[in-house]
Motif scaffolding. Structure first.
Motif, PDB file in Angstrom:
ATOM      1  N   HIS A  74      46.590  52.594  42.238  1.00 63.99           N
ATOM      2  CA  HIS A  74      45.725  51.837  43.142  1.00 63.99           C
ATOM      3  C   HIS A  74      45.477  52.604  44.437  1.00 63.99           C
ATOM      4  O   HIS A  74      46.390  53.217  44.982  1.00 63.99           O
ATOM      5  CB  HIS A  74      46.362  50.479  43.437  1.00 63.99           C
ATOM      6  N   ASP A  75      44.224  52.533  44.910  1.00 61.55           N
ATOM      7  CA  ASP A  75      43.886  53.125  46.205  1.00 61.55           C
ATOM      8  C   ASP A  75      44.500  52.276  47.316  1.00 61.55           C
ATOM      9  O   ASP A  75      44.177  51.081  47.421  1.00 61.55           O
ATOM     10  CB  ASP A  75      42.361  53.119  46.429  1.00 61.55           C
ATOM     11  N   ALA A  76      45.287  52.916  48.167  1.00 58.15           N
ATOM     12  CA  ALA A  76      45.881  52.181  49.292  1.00 58.15           C
ATOM     13  C   ALA A  76      44.812  51.582  50.203  1.00 58.15           C
ATOM     14  O   ALA A  76      45.069  50.628  50.928  1.00 58.15           O
ATOM     15  CB  ALA A  76      46.790  53.103  50.094  1.00 58.15           C
ATOM     16  N   VAL A  77      43.601  52.151  50.154  1.00 53.76           N
ATOM     17  CA  VAL A  77      42.522  51.692  51.022  1.00 53.76           C
ATOM     18  C   VAL A  77      41.697  50.546  50.414  1.00 53.76           C
ATOM     19  O   VAL A  77      40.608  50.242  50.886  1.00 53.76           O
ATOM     20  CB  VAL A  77      41.590  52.855  51.426  1.00 53.76           C
ATOM     21  N   ARG A  78      42.266  49.901  49.374  1.00 59.04           N
ATOM     22  CA  ARG A  78      41.663  48.665  48.831  1.00 59.04           C
ATOM     23  C   ARG A  78      42.659  47.528  49.017  1.00 59.04           C
ATOM     24  O   ARG A  78      43.380  47.162  48.090  1.00 59.04           O
ATOM     25  CB  ARG A  78      41.342  48.815  47.348  1.00 59.04           C
ATOM     26  N   PRO A  79      42.693  46.962  50.237  1.00 54.99           N
ATOM     27  CA  PRO A  79      43.726  45.964  50.537  1.00 54.99           C
ATOM     28  C   PRO A  79      43.484  44.599  49.896  1.00 54.99           C
ATOM     29  O   PRO A  79      44.383  43.763  49.894  1.00 54.99           O
ATOM     30  CB  PRO A  79      43.678  45.864  52.065  1.00 54.99           C
ATOM     31  N   PHE A  80      42.285  44.365  49.365  1.00 54.60           N
ATOM     32  CA  PHE A  80      41.966  43.014  48.886  1.00 54.60           C
ATOM     33  C   PHE A  80      41.938  42.899  47.370  1.00 54.60           C
ATOM     34  O   PHE A  80      41.214  42.084  46.815  1.00 54.60           O
ATOM     35  CB  PHE A  80      40.651  42.525  49.499  1.00 54.60           C
ATOM     36  N   LEU A  81      42.739  43.709  46.695  1.00 55.08           N
ATOM     37  CA  LEU A  81      42.929  43.436  45.261  1.00 55.08           C
ATOM     38  C   LEU A  81      43.673  42.110  45.164  1.00 55.08           C
ATOM     39  O   LEU A  81      44.247  41.632  46.144  1.00 55.08           O
ATOM     40  CB  LEU A  81      43.710  44.558  44.584  1.00 55.08           C
ATOM     41  N   ASN A  82      43.643  41.490  44.007  1.00 59.12           N
ATOM     42  CA  ASN A  82      44.322  40.199  43.921  1.00 59.12           C
ATOM     43  C   ASN A  82      45.208  40.124  42.677  1.00 59.12           C
ATOM     44  O   ASN A  82      45.174  41.005  41.825  1.00 59.12           O
ATOM     45  CB  ASN A  82      43.300  39.058  43.973  1.00 59.12           C
ATOM     46  N   HIS A  83      45.993  39.077  42.618  1.00 59.14           N
ATOM     47  CA  HIS A  83      46.984  38.954  41.533  1.00 59.14           C
ATOM     48  C   HIS A  83      46.343  38.774  40.160  1.00 59.14           C
ATOM     49  O   HIS A  83      46.900  39.195  39.158  1.00 59.14           O
ATOM     50  CB  HIS A  83      47.957  37.816  41.847  1.00 59.14           C
ATOM     51  N   THR A  84      45.173  38.141  40.125  1.00 58.19           N
ATOM     52  CA  THR A  84      44.487  37.982  38.837  1.00 58.19           C
ATOM     53  C   THR A  84      44.128  39.350  38.264  1.00 58.19           C
ATOM     54  O   THR A  84      44.329  39.611  37.073  1.00 58.19           O
ATOM     55  CB  THR A  84      43.197  37.151  39.020  1.00 58.19           C
ATOM     56  N   ILE A  85      43.607  40.227  39.105  1.00 55.64           N
ATOM     57  CA  ILE A  85      43.240  41.578  38.643  1.00 55.64           C
ATOM     58  C   ILE A  85      44.478  42.302  38.115  1.00 55.64           C
ATOM     59  O   ILE A  85      44.447  42.892  37.028  1.00 55.64           O
ATOM     60  CB  ILE A  85      42.574  42.383  39.787  1.00 55.64           C
ATOM     61  N   ILE A  86      45.559  42.253  38.853  1.00 53.49           N
ATOM     62  CA  ILE A  86      46.800  42.931  38.426  1.00 53.49           C
ATOM     63  C   ILE A  86      47.265  42.383  37.082  1.00 53.49           C
ATOM     64  O   ILE A  86      47.564  43.138  36.150  1.00 53.49           O
ATOM     65  CB  ILE A  86      47.910  42.769  39.495  1.00 53.49           C
ATOM     66  N   SER A  87      47.287  41.055  36.951  1.00 56.56           N
ATOM     67  CA  SER A  87      47.756  40.428  35.705  1.00 56.56           C
ATOM     68  C   SER A  87      46.860  40.803  34.534  1.00 56.56           C
ATOM     69  O   SER A  87      47.345  41.083  33.434  1.00 56.56           O
ATOM     70  CB  SER A  87      47.778  38.904  35.838  1.00 56.56           C
ATOM     71  N   GLU A  88      45.553  40.806  34.765  1.00 60.21           N
ATOM     72  CA  GLU A  88      44.626  41.123  33.667  1.00 60.21           C
ATOM     73  C   GLU A  88      44.751  42.581  33.237  1.00 60.21           C
ATOM     74  O   GLU A  88      44.616  42.893  32.059  1.00 60.21           O
ATOM     75  CB  GLU A  88      43.191  40.770  34.061  1.00 60.21           C
ATOM     76  N   CYS A  89      45.008  43.466  34.183  1.00 63.20           N
ATOM     77  CA  CYS A  89      45.216  44.884  33.824  1.00 63.20           C
ATOM     78  C   CYS A  89      46.468  45.016  32.956  1.00 63.20           C
ATOM     79  O   CYS A  89      46.433  45.654  31.891  1.00 63.20           O
ATOM     80  CB  CYS A  89      45.387  45.745  35.070  1.00 63.20           C
ATOM     81  N   LEU A  90      47.567  44.416  33.395  1.00 64.46           N
ATOM     82  CA  LEU A  90      48.822  44.539  32.637  1.00 64.46           C
ATOM     83  C   LEU A  90      48.650  43.947  31.249  1.00 64.46           C
ATOM     84  O   LEU A  90      49.093  44.520  30.250  1.00 64.46           O
ATOM     85  CB  LEU A  90      49.971  43.850  33.388  1.00 64.46           C
TER      86      LEU A  90
END
Ligand code: C5P
Length: 231
Positions: free
Chosen positions: A104-120
Protein backbone atom coordinates in the motif's frame (compact mmCIF):
# COMPACT_ATOMS: atom_id res chain seq x y z
CA UNK A 1 -1.54 -18.12 6.48
CA UNK A 2 -0.11 -14.90 7.81
CA UNK A 3 -1.24 -11.52 6.46
CA UNK A 4 1.28 -8.73 6.00
CA UNK A 5 0.88 -5.15 4.92
CA UNK A 6 3.92 -3.47 3.38
CA UNK A 7 3.58 0.27 3.50
CA UNK A 8 5.59 2.11 0.85
CA UNK A 9 6.82 5.37 2.38
CA UNK A 10 10.24 5.87 0.80
CA UNK A 11 9.24 8.44 -1.82
CA UNK A 12 10.87 11.85 -1.83
CA UNK A 13 7.80 13.78 -2.96
CA UNK A 14 9.33 15.72 -5.84
CA UNK A 15 6.04 16.77 -7.40
CA UNK A 16 4.97 18.50 -4.17
CA UNK A 17 7.34 21.50 -4.26
CA UNK A 18 7.82 20.98 -0.56
CA UNK A 19 10.99 19.68 1.00
CA UNK A 20 8.98 17.35 3.22
CA UNK A 21 7.84 14.14 1.50
CA UNK A 22 4.06 13.94 1.33
CA UNK A 23 3.78 11.03 3.80
CA UNK A 24 5.00 13.44 6.51
CA UNK A 25 2.67 16.34 5.66
CA UNK A 26 -0.28 16.82 7.97
CA UNK A 27 -4.01 16.29 7.71
CA UNK A 28 -5.93 17.63 10.71
CA UNK A 29 -2.75 17.87 12.75
CA UNK A 30 -1.39 14.39 12.14
CA UNK A 31 0.90 13.07 9.43
CA UNK A 32 -0.45 11.31 6.35
CA UNK A 33 1.54 8.22 7.42
CA UNK A 34 -0.26 8.15 10.78
CA UNK A 35 -3.68 8.35 9.14
CA UNK A 36 -2.72 5.43 6.89
CA UNK A 37 -1.36 3.40 9.80
CA UNK A 38 -4.52 4.08 11.87
CA UNK A 39 -6.61 2.24 9.27
CA UNK A 40 -4.29 -0.70 8.62
CA UNK A 41 -3.27 -1.34 12.23
CA UNK A 42 -6.94 -1.49 13.24
CA UNK A 43 -7.91 -4.11 10.65
CA UNK A 44 -8.47 -7.42 12.47
CA UNK A 45 -7.05 -9.60 9.68
CA UNK A 46 -3.70 -7.83 9.26
CA UNK A 47 -1.01 -9.50 11.40
CA UNK A 48 2.14 -7.48 10.70
CA UNK A 49 3.03 -4.17 9.07
CA UNK A 50 6.44 -3.40 7.52
CA UNK A 51 7.16 0.23 6.63
CA UNK A 52 9.59 0.90 3.77
CA UNK A 53 11.28 4.25 4.34
CA UNK A 54 14.11 6.44 3.15
CA UNK A 55 16.96 6.07 5.61
CA UNK A 56 17.13 9.84 6.19
CA UNK A 57 13.59 9.72 7.60
CA UNK A 58 14.15 6.80 9.98
CA UNK A 59 14.12 9.07 13.04
CA UNK A 60 10.89 10.79 11.90
CA UNK A 61 9.20 7.41 11.51
CA UNK A 62 10.50 6.18 14.86
CA UNK A 63 9.04 9.33 16.46
CA UNK A 64 5.71 8.64 14.81
CA UNK A 65 5.74 5.09 16.18
CA UNK A 66 6.56 6.38 19.68
CA UNK A 67 3.65 8.86 19.56
CA UNK A 68 1.17 6.12 18.66
CA UNK A 69 0.25 2.66 19.79
CA UNK A 70 0.50 0.64 16.62
CA UNK A 71 0.80 -2.94 17.79
CA UNK A 72 1.51 -4.45 14.39
CA UNK A 73 4.49 -2.51 13.03
CA UNK A 74 7.42 -4.94 13.28
CA UNK A 75 9.99 -3.74 10.72
CA UNK A 76 11.32 -0.53 9.21
CA UNK A 77 13.01 -1.36 5.92
CA UNK A 78 15.19 0.79 3.68
CA UNK A 79 13.57 1.65 0.37
CA UNK A 80 15.22 2.30 -2.97
CA UNK A 81 15.30 5.12 -5.48
CA UNK A 82 12.26 3.78 -7.37
CA UNK A 83 8.94 2.51 -6.10
CA UNK A 84 9.76 -0.89 -7.58
CA UNK A 85 12.98 -1.10 -5.57
CA UNK A 86 11.04 -0.15 -2.46
CA UNK A 87 8.44 -2.87 -2.96
CA UNK A 88 11.24 -5.39 -3.70
CA UNK A 89 12.78 -4.45 -0.38
CA UNK A 90 9.41 -5.05 1.30
CA UNK A 91 8.75 -8.47 -0.18
CA UNK A 92 12.30 -9.65 0.53
CA UNK A 93 11.53 -9.22 4.24
CA UNK A 94 8.63 -11.71 4.13
CA UNK A 95 9.92 -15.25 4.65
CA UNK A 96 6.91 -17.48 3.91
CA UNK A 97 5.68 -18.16 0.35
CA UNK A 98 2.10 -18.85 1.38
CA UNK A 99 1.66 -15.58 3.29
CA UNK A 100 -0.64 -12.93 1.85
CA UNK A 101 0.90 -9.52 1.27
CA UNK A 102 -0.81 -6.19 0.69
CA UNK A 103 1.35 -3.44 -0.77
CA UNK A 104 0.00 0.00 0.00
CA UNK A 105 1.09 3.55 -0.78
CA UNK A 106 1.62 5.40 2.49
CA UNK A 107 0.26 8.47 0.71
CA UNK A 108 -3.24 6.94 0.42
CA UNK A 109 -4.55 7.54 3.94
CA UNK A 110 -8.22 6.90 3.12
CA UNK A 111 -8.21 3.24 2.23
CA UNK A 112 -10.88 1.44 4.20
CA UNK A 113 -11.48 -1.89 5.90
CA UNK A 114 -13.85 -3.14 3.20
CA UNK A 115 -11.12 -2.77 0.57
CA UNK A 116 -8.59 -4.61 2.77
CA UNK A 117 -11.05 -7.44 3.50
CA UNK A 118 -12.02 -7.83 -0.15
CA UNK A 119 -8.37 -7.99 -1.23
CA UNK A 120 -7.56 -10.69 1.33
CA UNK A 121 -10.65 -12.65 0.41
CA UNK A 122 -9.95 -12.52 -3.36
CA UNK A 123 -6.43 -13.89 -2.73
CA UNK A 124 -7.94 -17.25 -1.85
CA UNK A 125 -9.06 -17.45 -5.51
CA UNK A 126 -6.39 -15.41 -7.34
CA UNK A 127 -2.61 -15.05 -6.94
CA UNK A 128 -2.85 -11.26 -7.17
CA UNK A 129 -5.44 -8.53 -6.76
CA UNK A 130 -5.62 -4.89 -7.71
CA UNK A 131 -7.94 -2.17 -6.47
CA UNK A 132 -9.48 0.21 -9.00
CA UNK A 133 -12.34 2.61 -9.65
CA UNK A 134 -14.22 3.57 -12.80
CA UNK A 135 -12.56 5.93 -15.25
CA UNK A 136 -14.62 9.13 -15.36
CA UNK A 137 -12.47 10.85 -17.96
CA UNK A 138 -11.99 9.64 -21.49
CA UNK A 139 -8.45 8.23 -21.60
CA UNK A 140 -6.61 8.88 -24.84
CA UNK A 141 -3.45 7.20 -26.01
CA UNK A 142 -1.00 9.41 -27.93
CA UNK A 143 2.24 8.97 -29.86
CA UNK A 144 5.48 10.88 -29.33
CA UNK A 145 4.17 13.76 -31.50
CA UNK A 146 0.98 14.16 -29.40
CA UNK A 147 -1.34 12.60 -31.95
CA UNK A 148 -4.08 10.27 -30.81
CA UNK A 149 -3.32 6.65 -31.60
CA UNK A 150 -6.17 5.01 -29.73
CA UNK A 151 -9.20 5.83 -27.59
CA UNK A 152 -10.07 2.76 -25.53
CA UNK A 153 -13.68 2.12 -24.59
CA UNK A 154 -14.21 3.85 -21.27
CA UNK A 155 -16.31 1.03 -19.86
CA UNK A 156 -13.31 -1.28 -19.93
CA UNK A 157 -10.97 1.20 -18.23
CA UNK A 158 -10.32 1.56 -14.51
CA UNK A 159 -8.09 3.81 -12.46
CA UNK A 160 -5.71 1.84 -10.28
CA UNK A 161 -5.33 2.55 -6.58
CA UNK A 162 -3.62 0.64 -3.80
CA UNK A 163 -3.49 -1.69 -1.92
CA UNK A 164 -2.46 -4.40 -4.32
CA UNK A 165 -2.47 -7.88 -2.88
CA UNK A 166 -0.34 -10.94 -3.62
CA UNK A 167 0.49 -14.40 -2.50
CA UNK A 168 3.99 -13.75 -1.17
CA UNK A 169 5.70 -16.35 -3.39
CA UNK A 170 4.21 -14.77 -6.52
CA UNK A 171 5.34 -11.25 -5.63
CA UNK A 172 8.81 -12.49 -4.71
CA UNK A 173 9.11 -14.31 -8.05
CA UNK A 174 7.90 -11.20 -9.94
CA UNK A 175 10.64 -9.09 -8.36
CA UNK A 176 13.27 -11.78 -8.91
CA UNK A 177 12.44 -11.78 -12.62
CA UNK A 178 12.31 -7.97 -12.80
CA UNK A 179 15.82 -7.78 -11.33
CA UNK A 180 17.35 -9.42 -14.42
CA UNK A 181 14.95 -7.89 -16.96
CA UNK A 182 16.69 -5.06 -18.86
CA UNK A 183 13.50 -3.69 -20.48
CA UNK A 184 11.29 -3.61 -17.45
CA UNK A 185 9.48 -0.29 -17.52
CA UNK A 186 6.63 -1.59 -15.43
CA UNK A 187 6.49 0.29 -12.14
CA UNK A 188 3.40 -1.42 -10.88
CA UNK A 189 3.55 -4.72 -9.00
CA UNK A 190 0.40 -6.16 -10.61
CA UNK A 191 1.96 -5.16 -13.93
CA UNK A 192 4.99 -7.34 -13.09
CA UNK A 193 2.78 -10.35 -12.33
CA UNK A 194 1.13 -9.93 -15.74
CA UNK A 195 4.38 -9.27 -17.59
CA UNK A 196 5.91 -12.56 -16.40
CA UNK A 197 2.70 -14.57 -16.77
CA UNK A 198 2.53 -15.44 -13.08
CA UNK A 199 -1.26 -15.61 -13.00
CA UNK A 200 -4.48 -13.68 -13.30
CA UNK A 201 -4.99 -10.46 -11.41
CA UNK A 202 -8.48 -9.87 -10.04
CA UNK A 203 -9.76 -6.32 -9.55
CA UNK A 204 -11.75 -5.35 -6.48
CA UNK A 205 -13.62 -2.04 -6.27
CA UNK A 206 -11.72 0.85 -4.74
CA UNK A 207 -13.17 4.06 -3.38
CA UNK A 208 -13.28 7.63 -4.71
CA UNK A 209 -12.05 8.79 -1.30
CA UNK A 210 -8.94 6.59 -1.50
CA UNK A 211 -6.94 9.40 -3.12
CA UNK A 212 -3.19 9.49 -3.56
CA UNK A 213 -1.72 12.64 -2.11
CA UNK A 214 0.46 13.81 -4.96
CA UNK A 215 0.08 17.55 -5.48
CA UNK A 216 -0.16 20.37 -2.88
CA UNK A 217 -3.90 20.90 -3.55
CA UNK A 218 -4.56 17.27 -2.66
CA UNK A 219 -4.04 18.23 0.99
CA UNK A 220 -7.14 20.46 0.91
CA UNK A 221 -9.18 17.61 -0.47
CA UNK A 222 -7.66 15.28 2.12
CA UNK A 223 -8.76 17.59 4.95
CA UNK A 224 -12.32 17.53 3.60
CA UNK A 225 -12.37 13.76 3.18
CA UNK A 226 -11.07 13.40 6.74
CA UNK A 227 -13.94 15.62 7.98
CA UNK A 228 -16.54 13.64 6.03
CA UNK A 229 -15.15 10.32 7.29
CA UNK A 230 -15.34 11.37 10.93
CA UNK A 231 -19.00 12.53 10.97
O1 C5P B 1 5.68 8.81 -6.24
P1 C5P B 1 4.40 8.04 -6.11
O2 C5P B 1 3.24 8.93 -5.84
O3 C5P B 1 4.15 7.05 -7.19
O4 C5P B 1 4.59 7.17 -4.78
C1 C5P B 1 3.66 6.23 -4.37
C2 C5P B 1 4.13 5.61 -3.05
O5 C5P B 1 5.34 4.90 -3.25
C3 C5P B 1 4.39 6.65 -1.97
O6 C5P B 1 3.81 6.21 -0.75
C4 C5P B 1 5.88 6.72 -1.90
O7 C5P B 1 6.37 7.02 -0.59
C5 C5P B 1 6.30 5.30 -2.30
N1 C5P B 1 7.64 5.27 -2.91
C6 C5P B 1 8.63 4.51 -2.31
N2 C5P B 1 9.90 4.51 -2.84
C7 C5P B 1 10.20 5.23 -3.94
C8 C5P B 1 9.19 5.99 -4.57
C9 C5P B 1 7.90 5.98 -4.04
O8 C5P B 1 8.37 3.85 -1.29
N3 C5P B 1 11.46 5.22 -4.39
Amino acid sequence: SKHYCILLAAGSGNRMNYTTPKQFLKIAGRTVLEHTLDVIDAHPDIDEIFIVIGNEYRISVEEILLRNNYGKVTKLLNGGSTRRESSASGISAVDEDDALVLLHDAVRPFLNHTIISECLSALSRYPAVDVAIAAVDTIIEVDAADRITHIPRRTSLRRGQTPQGFRAGVLREAHRLAMSDPDVEVTDDCGLVLRYGLGEVFVVPGDERNIKITYPEDLYLADKIFQINTV
